[in-house]
Design a protein around this motif. Structure first.
Motif, PDB file in Angstrom:
ATOM      1  N   GLU A  23      -6.710   0.442  -1.849  1.00 36.70           N
ATOM      2  CA  GLU A  23      -7.326  -0.129  -0.367  1.00 36.70           C
ATOM      3  C   GLU A  23      -7.720  -1.414  -0.953  1.00 36.70           C
ATOM      4  O   GLU A  23      -7.900  -2.051  -1.769  1.00 36.70           O
ATOM      5  N   ARG A  24      -6.905  -2.321   0.093  1.00 36.28           N
ATOM      6  CA  ARG A  24      -6.941  -3.750   0.248  1.00 36.28           C
ATOM      7  C   ARG A  24      -7.132  -4.173   0.885  1.00 36.28           C
ATOM      8  O   ARG A  24      -6.168  -3.817   2.380  1.00 36.28           O
ATOM      9  N   LYS A  78       1.200  -1.109  -0.237  1.00 36.64           N
ATOM     10  CA  LYS A  78      -0.243  -0.021  -0.067  1.00 36.64           C
ATOM     11  C   LYS A  78       0.563   1.431   0.187  1.00 36.64           C
ATOM     12  O   LYS A  78       0.708   2.439  -0.463  1.00 36.64           O
TER      13      LYS A  78
END
Lengths: 352, 352, 352, 352
Positions: A122-123, A116
């Motif tokens: 966004e994960r 990130k």
């Protein structure tokens, strides 16, 4: 090898350079049938419209990306997409029973926070990330053979790591002295039209970019640290060359033991890569040209020592779109399927 | 600048790339008249036969090399010959009252033994060697202005030294950490037909050569040591690029003071080169392309710092045949004559 | 030439290849001062941000396009814009007393219908069109000298017409036998990012485009017909070469009089271009390379005859961005101002 | 295809581009074993010394040229030598029972006088010449299948003839209107070091050569006349492109029947090449890039018609070293052996 059957595979992201290389290579692969090509902007178009010169061999149309349909048809799916998309498709495909080989950065990092930091987005698929195997066969052959999800490294990282791995694994260099000066053809940047990649801009010129802050740095360091057994820091500088294909990494590091000569290191490299049919260590004093690797899944490596400075200088070359991208993904497939690692992969470059 | 008069100059070795650049640049120079072109294999041929596209402006014939005749006609003689020939011609030309600007390696070394070790040959002109000035104006401007014999550095060394000089002069880097990874167009190797320089061989490919043992290493170290005030060792690796002109040196070194940021270094570089109209330090974060320098006598420099590794990374680019060869020789002439250093030299590159 | 004063000029469309060439050339022009750079997408940016390598010489900011302001500052305005924009700006600029030199297609056609057929768009400025002069100095020198509005031809048309003009003017070839097979570097297509112009696509490859229907055809025919005194039809095929700059037109036509040999034609060409300092007719048997013209405002021409087929083959080369674009516009300016036609224009190419 | 056995073949002239292509392609050929490599200057050297990147697959040493030994080991011998040498070796090899496939000009001409006029030399092997078959499979498939001696055409002639053959065979064009404007990469000129083929000279430049008098002209005319059934004259102009591989022939001719449209001609071309797996006629309006053919034994052809001028414009592209040289020789071998014509030949180009 007897009858291999015909493994049905699909490719999502068929129109870029990664996709077209995959298709071209898989067409000649004796164990695979490509049954699905998926894309978004190109959906509905015959593949031959995008690449007329492949029309006589590839009689497929790019389809919408429908994961149910893909999973019903394909046992293995290659994802050749911009970063940030594979992580949305891999979990459902895995859940539906497919094996997934991803060519993007999405599954290259063990640590999602690192991903990130460098790639944004966004994960929250830490569990899937944990199950992914790093798709560099020469270093993680056994894990790949048992993987359901493979995150393949790209051209810069593959070529750099193959140059550094024996040094780190054997503890031959002083910590944090490794400098990777990498030179790549422009196809590594993909097929998207950008001004700086125009022939009129990039031809007859050479330049560095991403100096001191390229996002391949943490990826290289992750694997180097894994090999060395302790945290490793590297200096990585990519350069754009006025050519289509090919990548040379010139790697500098200071030896722990100044007594080593280049023949010693050649012996160590040869031993390290003995079981690796896609890496060729050159005779001492023979330095590789990128052209030697072009069109093949090979990495040529030469090791030199400077007794004045106690440095080792490693040169490694690959075709950035084959060993550095699509060929490596197929090499991973071969391992997953229990086939000969180099099955269907070209090993003889056209020359000149 | 008022009327400069027309200084009569000669060029020995007029048919190679150095020679043709000299001629082309001197034709546009407001203070010079080229009155003699000399060569051996091409003697007797009109220059326009060798370079038809210059025929409309250069109405001279290549003559036999007769030093008496040359000295009677020319006040300054440029020598653009293979290594080992200038040292036979310079002493008699000097004795006859000419000033000599040499583009070969013959007068670059203070120590004749070092020269012989790397270039071979029998020579005994230590006295002449001692009187020669190293022709890098940015470092030795005053000495050049008073010189009778100048030995100009070539493309690799010029570009490397301009990148390193402020660091060494200010004592900013740790001893012996400098690594120069240099990338050059193939014109730097001259116009002699060699297989490895054929387009069919060298295009679409990149390779290192002379690794750990290139003879520019001792020359770079000689000047670096002079700047630093102590013996300096460097790692120098040249690479051949698939392009005609242009040279990029990517230089790595470890900072003594890890607190320095790139803006500090840009300030230092700008100060160092304030009086040097042919060096341009780029704004922080702007990295040079070789193309920006092509066709000009400029060197563009950018300085980057990696705070993770405490390394400084300097990128410098030149046109290997102008600032790296013929243009630099003319810059030296300008100093010798008391003219504006950049007189007659192109400073605006065609782009793209 | 005595003191030329400093003519204040402006450039609208300063960020493309035409614009940057104009700026670069005008910076070295002894009679001109560039006082205004205009653009839309780049308005507000310092020019040095677009082209950092010119920052040390060009201290201007791109401004909004305000025709009143431009006219108050500039006596001559160069328009280097996409087709269809100049025809909106030229009439008001002319009305405000400026002279206008346009590099687009907008004022190349005498017949507005022909323009609309090939370029589209709504236009109704037939009167302005009628007043425009075709900006090819070698053919329309006197008219340009008296013009207020000049529509300069581009690279393909310039190079083709200079090859054909003597043949047509003297009535030496059979009607409608002329075939122009033209080869251009990719910079001719401009700086806009397009996939087919990427280095990865266009390098190491050659292809024709616009076969049998390229819009330069009617423009070439318009001028050929004017020269011949009757309607002339030509076959024009452009090809994209894997290089940045340079254009070669290989022109084939059948001779009326089969007895002519190449020396006869060289004589005719030399006579035709005697007063044209930017055209160089090469000795018989010497064929031009595009590289000879690169960086200059010259056109090199060679004429060959095949006595077996009774065809004349003319080869002409230019730098597509100088004689084929910005240099030619400045050549027109020189004529308008009564200056030496080649003032400030480079005539010696760097080689290699 | 069942078990093909392993045909023992030899290559005389293994070190040039033709030789290395033959070796590389034959290594991947399922029916052939290369048992002999012969050369003069390189005799005694391991092949891997000449081409280190092929060392891992080609474990052979270049041997002296001993025709007895060759004949005892090889059933088929490829000759890849400078013009004038094959005609000394082919007769004894044939006498000893070998079949011979020659890549030089020695057996391309039916008329020995024509050969001598253009290539010089003393020869008296008219009988052998009479027995030789012209090795262009698409035109002389049956004769090649029964030949003992094949003289293969080179890259320019192959690409030109494949473009022209359907027009001539069907009598579609007016006599003597054919103009071939051909563009080739520099590898077509071989691996011998020549100044004009240096990257520094040939890169970033385009030029014609051999205008109106190239020795491929009579060879093209010989086959065109054979196809047309009457004497045909063509205009042939070769050009050197700044790239390694690839050849484009742009062919112009005037149609007999002005009513034909490009779709008609595409139909005719498709019919003509229906049984030719190595020729691909492109959809109307799709023009080939040389890159599409690179690395393959294919020829891509596109046919365009200009209804204004009644001309047909044919574009055909090949890889000059494969379909234009080594691949074609292997295609001939396949015919001689009764194998599938395209056996072992690459048909899918890497892209980009």
């Amino acid at each position: 090898m007897g009858d291999l059957g015909q493994l049905p595979v699909g490719i999502i992201g068929a129109s870029g350079y990664g996709g077209v290389q995959l298709i071209r290579l898989l067409m000649d692969h004796p164990g695979v049938e490509v049954v699905y090509l998926g894309g978004s902007s190109s959906a509905g178009k015959p593949f031959s419209e995008l690449y007329p010169h492949l029309g006589h061999c590839v009689n497929l149309t790019i389809e919408e990306i429908d994961l149910d349909k893909i999973a019903s048809r394909c046992q293995v799916v290659f994802l050749s997409l911009p970063n940030g998309l594979a992580c949305q498709m891999a979990p459902p495909l895995l859940a539906k029973g497919c094996k997934v080989i991803d060519l993007s950065a999405d599954y290259r990092f063990k640590n999602l926070e690192t991903y990130k930091t460098w790639y944004g987005g966004e994960r929250n698929d830490q569990e899937t990330v944990a199950s992914a195997v790093y798709g560099l066969p020469e270093l993680y052959r056994d894990r790949i053979a048992n993987a359901k999800l493979v995150g393949c490294p790209g051209c810069y990282v593959t070529t750099s790591l193959l140059a550094l791995a024996p040094l780190l694994k054997q503890g031959l260099i002083q910590p944090d002295t490794a400098i990777i000066d990498a030179k790549s053809g422009t196809s590594g940047a993909g097929r998207k039209a950008k001004t700086n990649l125009l022939l009129a801009e990039a031809d007859s010129s050479v330049a560095a970019y991403g100096v001191a802050r390229h996002r391949h740095t943490p990826e290289i360091e992750q694997i180097c640290s894994d090999l060395a057994g302790h945290e490793v820091m590297v200096q990585f500088t990519p350069h754009l060359m006025p050519m289509v294909r090919g990548l040379l990494a010139t790697v500098y590091a200071t030896l722990r033991d100044p007594g080593l000569v280049r023949e010693d290191l050649a012996t160590i490299y040869n031993a390290f890569y003995r079981a690796s049919p896609c890496v060729r260590v050159l005779p001492s004093g023979t330095y590789p040209q990128t052209k030697w690797a072009c069109g093949t899944n090979l990495c040529y490596i030469s090791v030199e020592v400077d007794p004045r400075t106690d440095r080792v200088i490693v040169m490694s070359v690959t075709d950035n779109l084959i060993k550095g991208q699509a060929g490596q993904a197929i090499q991973c497939l071969n391992l997953i399927m229990g086939w000969d690692e180099k099955l269907g992969l070209p090993l003889l470059s056209f020359y000149p």
